[in-house]
Write an enzyme that holds these catalytic residues in place. Structure first.
Site: not given
Length: 326
Positions: A83-84, A165-166
């Site tokens: 989620g960045g 991702s993150a």
């Protein structure tokens, strides 16, 4: 009072708005509007791992244990959501559904921790929370009165840390901090790391970032927005926690690392950065496996966990665990 226009705020997938005056709005709903698929083959529950910051993790385990469970406990598999660094939660349906799949397919105890999000809590908060989630597991292993829901089935000597991702960025930074053998976590022993499309950055763009399609699931505009909101104030994307090979980053050559599996979609804007990451660590003599799924976008395995590429990925993860569990 004039109406608010879209230029008055930065938007992250419709669930986070950061206004120019500093006001922050968060939706109570997930950005991925998919139903939770009930799975009778998995039990789950939540546990607080950081009372100070009110952070919880979600634990999953298969309801039916293998016949050898009396003598062989299940591996532990952390799944740190993406989620960045700005959005996401262990409670979101896409995360929960994937953890159901992980628990059943891998026959593992799955631990999905939350972490503090930016911009309220910029980096390094998320990295610190990932480490706290590991220390929580160590606390369970050493507790005089542990949670038997976990300890009766979990093999604390066979732990794998994965992140999406993150979360993949967090997993990398944990690998560097903990080092090979994870001595400081004893009796917990980390055997390997799984970086799923890790969210790394840098002030110099790679080809796949600079020329990626604007309609990609994770496009350059959103990548830049996530970094603007999460980078430590006054710093850039060459920060050591963001760019493993940046000008001020730690030299990883003398750092002993446990085995690392790096996975990325061939159409993911983060592909080139992940590939170079794997190549550089391999050149340093680390045990690295790089797997690229042709034509796949960022997060393909949680977007459609029943699709063939996601099933193939599960097989790759299962093999990685088997090869590194001895």
């Amino acid at each position: 009072m004039s109406e608010t226009t879209p230029t008055d705020f930065e938007d992250c997938r419709g669930v986070l708005r950061v206004y120019k005056d500093g006001t922050i709005w968060r939706s109570s709903q997930p950005s991925f509007n998919v139903p939770i698929t009930p799975n009778a083959a998995v039990e789950w529950k939540d546990s607080v791992f950081d009372p100070t910051n009110n952070l919880q993790l979600r634990l999953y385990k298969p309801t039916s244990l293998p016949t050898t469970a009396a003598t062989t406990k299940l591996p532990i598999f952390y799944y740190i959501h993406g989620g960045g660094f700005c959005i996401g939660s262990r409670t979101w349906p896409n995360c929960q559904n994937y953890c159901f799949k992980l628990a059943t397919e891998l026959q593992a105890v799955v631990i999905a921790p939350d972490y503090r999000l930016a911009p309220e809590d910029r980096l390094p908060a998320a990295i610190e929370d990932g480490y706290t989630a590991l220390k929580w597991l160590q606390g369970q292993a050493l507790a005089e009165e542990p949670d038997t829901w976990l300890t009766d089935v979990a093999d604390f000597g066979n732990v794998f840390i994965s992140g999406d991702s993150a979360g993949g960025n967090i997993a990398h930074n944990l690998a560097v901090r903990v080092g090979a053998g994870s001595v400081e976590l004893g009796p917990v022993v980390v055997k390997g790391y799984v970086l799923l499309a890790p969210f790394f950055g840098g002030t110099v763009l790679f080809e796949s970032e600079a020329n990626g399609p604007v309609d990609a699931f994770l496009n350059l505009e959103l990548i830049d927005r996530f970094w603007r909101l999460s980078v430590p104030v006054g710093d850039t994307t060459d920060h050591p926690l963001i760019n493993p090979f940046g000008p001020s980053s730690k030299d990883l050559e003398p750092v002993a690392l446990d085995p690392v599996l790096v996975v990325v979609g061939g159409s993911d804007l983060l592909k080139d950065r992940a590939k170079v990451y794997a190549e550089k660590l391999t050149e340093m003599g680390k045990k690295i496996e790089y797997v690229e799924f042709e034509g796949q976008q960022h997060g393909f395995f949680t977007i459609d966990p029943e699709a063939e590429p996601a099933k193939k990925l599960m097989g790759v993860i299962k093999r990685f665990i088997a090869e590194n569990s001895s």
